[in-house]
Design an enzyme around this catalytic site. Structure first.
Site, PDB file in Angstrom:
ATOM      1  CD  GLU A  45      -2.704   1.020   2.636  1.00  0.00           C
ATOM      2  OE1 GLU A  45      -3.621   1.832   2.787  1.00  0.00           O
ATOM      3  OE2 GLU A  45      -2.472   0.097   3.447  1.00  0.00           O
ATOM      4  CE  LYS A 112      -7.405   1.280   3.013  1.00  0.00           C
ATOM      5  NZ  LYS A 112      -6.227   1.631   3.844  1.00  0.00           N
ATOM      6  CB  CYS A 148      -4.748  -2.159   3.897  1.00  0.00           C
ATOM      7  SG  CYS A 148      -4.043  -2.557   5.520  1.00  0.00           S
ATOM      8  CB  SER A 313      21.876   3.073  34.788  1.00  0.00           C
ATOM      9  OG  SER A 313      21.041   1.965  34.481  1.00  0.00           O
ATOM     10  CG  ASP A 317      14.500  -0.183  32.117  1.00  0.00           C
ATOM     11  OD1 ASP A 317      13.854  -1.174  31.728  1.00  0.00           O
ATOM     12  OD2 ASP A 317      14.175   0.486  33.111  1.00  0.00           O
TER      13      ASP A 317
END
Length: 564
Positions: A45, A112, A148, A313, A317
């Site tokens: 698309e 579409k 889609c 750190s 994370d």
């Protein structure tokens, strides 16, 4: 006498707005497909311009340039039919279109019909719905076009789980109820096979939903479905590819790979796709990790940054973010900076040094205590008589953010922030501190999932020291601090966040589902109070069905409170 047509599926990574580059990629696929004996090339698309163009679609010049690029591409196509997605301006109306290019010209254009207007989609803002089906013939096979959402039609997403997806799908269903069913119209116009162009962004449940929708549509219409999906990162969205072909019985005959470009061939005999290549399915963790790597790689690469920099750190994370960055970009394009304070534990230094040794990235240490002391001295008269509180903690985070941004300015690398979705939800982050940066790689990854992804990454090669995974999480901004001093246990926080924010459940329903009322009230209250922070956060990769980005639109200023 049977008819046979060989269809090439071009699962390509389009760069939004690079009309010449995208056209060249499509033409290259067409030439390779033709050399392999294909008669048709199917692209995703809006493959000519990239997806989603957003407010570029409000500019006439964008449509004019797309039309010129389409004409130029069409003139170069010979010996194969190419189905290409593009925006179209016609009669003062804007359309999401797909044109069939044949022998130097445009043979037909489909518009579409069903325009999604939920979650991350805003197509009703930009486009008008089309009306007429388009079916074209190649080698005696009749091929229909859908784009889609046309495949999803009036039924909305299936197999999507409870909550926001179903609510949004229901809203979309009501708004589209008057429209005819696009696949059935294609069948009525003579189609034997449905070619579907897609720009369907990834989230953890999306591929199963796509297969379910295609299976339903194949069963309803008796049409085989060939589904070409875009691949690549576009700001917060990641397109996972995973294109496929399915016969009218709902059996998947071809499965293209996830998260990479591919050109695959589907041989269709009398409307039936013959069995072909099927990529190995990915585990849940592998698919999320692949999406994060692709999102980082494309955001940095498509925007021209030479590399990435992040603050280490010694916590989970930053460790996961560093692993993602290295896998996405290569260790030579990543720089890690440790900025210890007097509260930084020795194991944070030791584990950070060990991880960067394993990965081979550039690593620097800049102590922030001298700067912290200087700030405190400068503010001593203003703060006189007031006890230490979060102000001093946030000051440390802001010093670190300032140092990272200085390095970014000097060397050009983008700062990757390391905050996760749980922290973003409840505001456990510092504005202009750990939130300072250009891209948030794990912004949509809940803390409990962070641990799962870290464990998964270590199955590919142990790069994250086990102690980082095992130790209690801490911001290390005061002596003996842990996250759970200020927050509910992450298992509780994430469950409430998912129910309220992703599934759109009311607080009362969350309590009825087994959560304590005091925990629900606390988490929901924090989510609401910290909207102002999230509005100032960097863009980050969306991997769930609802992230804090395009599909989360709540007011900052609001007195509304839901009753329990």
């Amino acid at each position: 006498m049977s008819n046979t047509v060989k269809i090439a599926v071009a699962q390509i990574n389009c760069l939004l707005g690079d009309l010449a580059g995208n056209a060249a990629k499509i033409l290259d696929c067409a030439e390779r497909a033709k050399a392999a004996g294909a008669q048709v090339l199917l692209t995703p698309e809006l493959s000519l311009c990239g997806y989603p163009p957003e407010d570029l679609l409000l500019r006439e010049g964008f449509f004019r340039d797309c039309a010129a690029a389409l004409d130029k591409l069409a003139a170069a196509v010979r010996g194969i039919s190419v189905v290409v997605g593009h925006p179209q301006l016609a009669g003062g109306m804007r359309y999401n279109a797909a044109s069939i290019l044949q022998e130097g010209g445009i043979a037909a254009t489909y518009r579409k019909r069903n325009l999604p207007n939920y979650t991350v989609f805003d197509e009703e803002r930009y486009f008008e719905p089309g009306a007429e089906p388009v079916v074209f013939e190649v080698n005696g096979a009749f091929l229909g076009i859908n784009i889609c959402e046309d495949l999803w039609g009036e039924q909305g997403p299936v197999e999507a789980g409870a909550g926001v997806e179903q609510n949004d799908a229901a809203a979309g269903q009501r708004s589209r109820a008057w429209r005819a069913d696009a696949p059935r119209l294609a069948r009525a116009a003579g189609a034997e096979v449905l070619l579907v162009l897609n720009a369907s962004p990834y989230h953890t449940r999306q591929h199963a939903s796509r297969l379910g929708v295609a299976r339903n549509r194949a069963s309803e219409t008796g049409l085989a479905v060939i589904y070409a999906n875009m691949v690549g990162g576009q700001d917060e969205l990641v397109f996972d590819g995973a294109s496929f072909a399915m016969n009218a019985a709902g059996e998947t005959t071809h499965q293209l790979p996830f998260f990479q470009e591919s050109l695959e061939f589907v041989e269709v005999v009398d409307g039936v796709p013959q069995p072909g290549e099927r990529a190995t399915p990915l585990s849940f963790e592998a698919s999320v990790y692949g999406a994060l790597c692709l999102g980082v790689r494309d955001y940095i690469g498509k925007n021209g940054f030479p590399g990435a920099i992040l603050g280490m750190s010694g916590g989970i994370d930053s460790a996961l973010t560093l692993a993602i960055a290295c896998d996405a970009l290569g260790a030579d394009k990543v720089r890690a900076v440790m900025m210890p304070s007097q509260y930084t534990a020795d194991i944070s230094w030791i584990d950070s040094r060990e991880m960067v040794r394993r990965l081979g990235v550039r690593y620097d240490e800049i102590a922030i205590k001298p700067m912290f002391d200087a700030f405190l001295a400068a503010l001593a008269r203003e703060f006189q008589g007031r006890p230490e509180d979060a102000t001093e903690e946030n000051l440390q985070a802001r010093i670190r953010g300032m140092l990272l941004m200085a390095l970014s300015n000097k060397f050009g690398s983008i700062v990757l922030t390391t905050g996760n979705k749980s922290e973003m939800a409840v505001g456990y982050s510092t504005l202009y501190g750990d939130m300072a940066g250009g891209f948030a790689a794990i912004k949509d990854v809940a803390k409990t999932l962070v641990y799962r992804l870290a464990e998964y990454r270590n199955t590919l090669g142990e790069v994250i020291p086990q102690r980082i995974i095992d130790r209690p999480p801490s911001a290390e901004l005061r002596p003996g601090q842990t996250d759970q001093d200020s927050l509910p246990p992450y298992a509780v926080l994430d469950a409430i966040m998912s129910a309220y924010m992703e599934q759109n459940l009311s607080p009362a329903k969350i309590v009825a589902g087994g959560q304590r009322e005091e925990d629900v009230a606390r988490v929901v209250g924090l989510i609401k109070r910290n909207e102002y922070k999230r509005r100032q956060a960097p863009v980050g990769i969306r991997i769930t069905q609802r992230g804090f980005g395009k599909d989360w639109r709540y007011p900052i200023t609001s007195k509304y409170q839901e009753k329990f």
